[in-house]
Scaffold this motif. Structure first.
Motif, mmCIF file in Angstrom:
data_model
loop_
_atom_site.group_PDB
_atom_site.id
_atom_site.type_symbol
_atom_site.label_atom_id
_atom_site.label_comp_id
_atom_site.label_asym_id
_atom_site.label_seq_id
_atom_site.Cartn_x
_atom_site.Cartn_y
_atom_site.Cartn_z
ATOM 1 N N UNK A 7 -20.042 13.446 0.987
ATOM 2 C CA UNK A 7 -21.234 12.688 0.617
ATOM 3 C C UNK A 7 -21.530 12.725 -0.875
ATOM 4 N N UNK A 8 -20.768 13.527 -1.641
ATOM 5 C CA UNK A 8 -21.020 13.593 -3.081
ATOM 6 C C UNK A 8 -20.306 12.429 -3.753
ATOM 7 N N UNK A 9 -20.980 11.285 -3.769
ATOM 8 C CA UNK A 9 -20.374 10.056 -4.285
ATOM 9 C C UNK A 9 -19.961 10.186 -5.745
ATOM 10 N N UNK A 10 -20.767 10.891 -6.543
ATOM 11 C CA UNK A 10 -20.466 11.000 -7.972
ATOM 12 C C UNK A 10 -19.179 11.784 -8.210
ATOM 13 N N UNK A 11 -19.064 12.946 -7.571
ATOM 14 C CA UNK A 11 -17.863 13.778 -7.737
ATOM 15 C C UNK A 11 -16.630 13.036 -7.236
#
Length: 325
Positions: free
Chosen positions: A9-13
């Motif tokens: 769910x960590x779209x940025x990473x």
């Protein structure tokens, strides 16, 4: 046949990792020919991606085919599985297939088991908001990566301000780096408090308000969290995790256990944090903490059954606050 599976769910990473992969393997001058993004909404997206992946690249560099939000790690027909079995071993060395999804791959599926044999699988999950030590470690790692010097107090303050929002964390660190310029001194907490946006009221603040029996503040925090598009189930998961931690600390403290033993039982990475948790639960009793868990579990079930979020959250938060009056 380089194949990658990114999930979480960590779209940025995840996005950062994808762009690094693209820049590493695809020649910039041939980007429009050798970099293909195929959303799951396209008809026959997986078949289209597999066909593209076995096609040799044009010109210099390698080819990257990216299947966005693919569902084959959660469900896969027999025909599609057969196509995967036929195609994956045939992908050339200078072509890379990337599959991304938010949900954890289902290890029971034959498609997932097949990809485990051929692919490098990497997780990009968000750190749970109640795991403060991990959030602090994340800030420290990012600060070192960006060469931003922070004091230990400013690291903790930044972690509290951004929570598990990785994108905001990097944005705030970039802001602090620009402000510091060529100054070699570590940035102190006063500077962080001035420059860093701390309007993100996280679910831990909500847990603290409930523990204090402060219904107006708890309801206000809940409203702010919903306004910030924080998923209701994630709010409840944080509350459950925090109240379970408090319960373990309270039970074992009353049993005169040492901080190291308490930390191991409550899954607290740093035993030094046990003292602060003990102070947080000093004014409450075990019975009160135990009583929260059935209410929270009922709230979780209600949300999964489709109850209206605001209404059921308000009802249960008021009920939880009354336990501590």
């Amino acid at each position: 046949m380089p194949i990658y599976v990114y999930w979480g769910e960590d779209d940025f990473e995840m996005q950062t990792a994808i762009f690094r992969l693209r820049d590493r393997i695809v020649d910039a001058q041939w980007l429009s020919f050798n970099y293909t993004v195929i959303p799951a909404t396209q008809p026959e997206a997986v078949i289209q991606g597999l066909t593209q992946a076995i096609t040799p690249p044009f010109g210099a560099g390698s080819r990257l085919t990216w299947l966005v939000d693919t569902t084959i790690l959660q469900q896969c027909s027999a025909d599609l599985l057969a196509e995967l079995q036929r195609t994956l071993p045939a992908i050339p060395e200078n072509s890379v297939l990337l599959l991304t999804c938010r949900n954890k791959p289902d290890k029971r599926l034959k498609s997932t088991q097949l990809l485990q044999k051929f692919a490098q699988i990497q997780e990009f999950s968000l750190i749970p908001p109640w795991k403060t030590e991990q959030l602090i470690d994340k800030v420290q790692q990012a600060a070192q990566e960006l060469n931003v010097k922070l004091t230990s107090e400013s690291v903790q303050m930044l972690a509290e301000a951004v929570g598990n929002n990785t994108r905001q964390m990097y944005n705030e660190l970039e802001k602090l780096r620009t402000f510091a310029g060529f100054d070699s001194k570590p940035i102190d907490k006063t500077t962080v408090a001035t420059l860093v946006s701390n309007n993100t009221h996280n679910s831990l603040h909500l847990a603290a308000a409930i523990k204090d029996g402060d219904s107006p503040k708890a309801l206000e925090l809940m409203t702010q969290l919903i306004a910030q598009n924080e998923p209701a189930l994630r709010i409840v998961a944080t509350l459950i995790g925090q109240f379970r931690t408090w319960l373990w600390v309270k039970l074992m403290s009353e049993a005169k256990q040492d901080p190291t033993t308490i930390a191991q039982a409550a899954e607290i990475a740093n035993p030094k944090r046990v003292y602060f948790l003990q102070q947080e639960v000093k004014g409450v009793c075990v019975t009160q903490l135990v009583s929260t868990l059935p209410v929270l579990l009922e709230l979780e079930v209600n949300l999964k059954q489709g109850f209206e979020e605001n209404s059921i959250l308000q009802t249960k938060i008021v009920e939880l606050c009354q336990l501590f009056r």
